[in-house]
Motif scaffolding. Structure first.
Motif, short mmCIF file in Angstrom:
data_model
loop_
_atom_site.label_atom_id
_atom_site.label_comp_id
_atom_site.label_asym_id
_atom_site.label_seq_id
_atom_site.Cartn_x
_atom_site.Cartn_y
_atom_site.Cartn_z
N GLU A 71 1.30 3.10 0.45
CA GLU A 71 2.47 3.45 -0.35
C GLU A 71 3.72 2.97 0.37
O GLU A 71 3.95 3.30 1.54
CB GLU A 71 2.50 4.98 -0.54
CG GLU A 71 3.47 5.45 -1.60
CD GLU A 71 4.88 5.51 -1.09
OE1 GLU A 71 5.77 5.02 -1.82
OE2 GLU A 71 5.11 6.01 0.02
N ALA A 73 7.05 2.91 -1.14
CA ALA A 73 8.32 3.34 -1.72
C ALA A 73 9.28 3.88 -0.67
O ALA A 73 10.50 3.72 -0.77
CB ALA A 73 8.08 4.38 -2.80
N SER A 74 8.76 4.55 0.34
CA SER A 74 9.61 5.17 1.36
C SER A 74 9.93 4.24 2.52
O SER A 74 10.65 4.62 3.44
CB SER A 74 8.94 6.44 1.89
OG SER A 74 7.68 6.14 2.47
N LEU A 75 9.40 3.00 2.47
CA LEU A 75 9.65 2.06 3.56
C LEU A 75 10.99 1.36 3.32
O LEU A 75 11.13 0.59 2.37
CB LEU A 75 8.52 1.03 3.64
CG LEU A 75 8.60 0.02 4.78
CD1 LEU A 75 8.45 0.73 6.13
CD2 LEU A 75 7.54 -1.06 4.64
N ASN A 76 11.94 1.60 4.18
CA ASN A 76 13.29 1.06 3.98
C ASN A 76 13.56 -0.20 4.79
O ASN A 76 14.57 -0.86 4.57
CB ASN A 76 14.33 2.12 4.35
CG ASN A 76 14.26 3.33 3.45
OD1 ASN A 76 14.09 3.20 2.24
ND2 ASN A 76 14.37 4.53 4.03
N ALA A 84 3.40 -0.80 8.65
CA ALA A 84 3.06 0.20 7.63
C ALA A 84 1.67 -0.05 7.06
O ALA A 84 0.91 0.89 6.81
CB ALA A 84 4.11 0.19 6.52
N ASN A 120 4.43 -0.18 -4.90
CA ASN A 120 5.90 -0.17 -4.91
C ASN A 120 6.48 -1.23 -3.97
O ASN A 120 7.09 -0.91 -2.95
CB ASN A 120 6.46 1.21 -4.56
CG ASN A 120 6.16 2.25 -5.62
OD1 ASN A 120 6.47 2.05 -6.79
ND2 ASN A 120 5.53 3.34 -5.23
N HIS A 123 11.31 -3.38 -3.69
CA HIS A 123 12.50 -3.36 -2.83
C HIS A 123 12.33 -4.19 -1.57
O HIS A 123 13.32 -4.45 -0.86
CB HIS A 123 12.86 -1.91 -2.48
CG HIS A 123 11.79 -1.18 -1.74
ND1 HIS A 123 10.53 -0.99 -2.24
CD2 HIS A 123 11.80 -0.59 -0.50
CE1 HIS A 123 9.81 -0.31 -1.37
NE2 HIS A 123 10.55 -0.06 -0.31
#
Length: 218
Positions: A71, A73-76, A84, A120, A123
């Motif tokens: 997942e 989505a929370s990886l900025n 990750a 995700n 981004h």
């Protein structure tokens, strides 16, 4: 080379049933038998993750070393993508100064038959594209399903665009399509006595159709 543990499946479980998408699920399972990179595209909320997970659940026996779900989505920070993925695979690797994490991944995956879901990606899409290309180029039996609002745009990619659920069946305006079934299921989880009836069916259909517009479909 240190062996990669057989992790089996790390596919996330859902507490709600899988509704609709029979044709898409069949098509995606077929693609997984021939393509090594499939990107499921579509706007947020369309059901990309759920379809990827369902297809992987149905197809996981085809991958001897299992299915892993990462997942994102929370990886900025795009630069931490490879780490990750390494963490998502459950690989504990001692520090190797001078060894890129991407190459450490290849070291563990080179001879593995595994499906990796990258969830995700939009981004950090360029980094996901670079990592996917690196893995596909340096392994022979690793396959990837990516979910993203936009394609990765690399040569090996097969883009699978997900349409909205239909509000009818066979274009019959009086029928109940998968979108209405999904609405009923989710509403009943909040209001136990909620059911679709002739009196509320058209209202629910309008709500579902408006949601399709909000998602960017005309």
């Amino acid at each position: 080379m240190d062996p990669l543990p057989h992790y089996g499946s790390s596919i996330p479980a859902f507490s709600t049933g899988f509704i609709g998408r029979d044709e898409e699920l069949f098509a995606l399972r077929r693609l997984l038998g021939t393509e090594r990179l499939v990107t499921i595209t579509g706007p947020g909320g369309i059901g990309k993750t759920r379809l990827a997970v369902q297809a992987a659940t149905d197809f996981r026996r085809a991958f001897a070393d299992g299915v892993r779900f990462v997942e994102l989505a929370s990886l900025n920070t795009a630069g931490l993508l490879a780490q990750a993925v390494l963490d998502g695979l459950g690989i504990i690797e001692p520090d190797r100064p001078g060894h890129p994490v991407e190459d450490i991944l290849v070291h563990h995956l080179r001879h593995k038959q595994m499906l990796i879901i990258l969830d995700n990606c939009e981004h950090i899409v360029d980094s996901c594209a670079d990592l996917a290309a690196h893995l596909l180029r340096n392994t022979t039996q690793v396959s990837i399903v990516a979910t993203s609002r936009e394609r990765l745009a690399i040569p090996a990619e097969h883009v699978f665009t997900l349409p909205p659920l239909s509000t009818t069946r066979n274009n019959d305006p009086t029928s109940i399509g998968a979108a209405l079934q999904l609405f009923e299921s989710r509403a009943a989880a909040v209001l136990a006595d909620f059911v679709l009836t002739e009196s509320n069916r058209d209202t629910v259909r309008r709500i579902c159709m408006q949601l399709v517009v909000c998602l960017g479909f005309s």
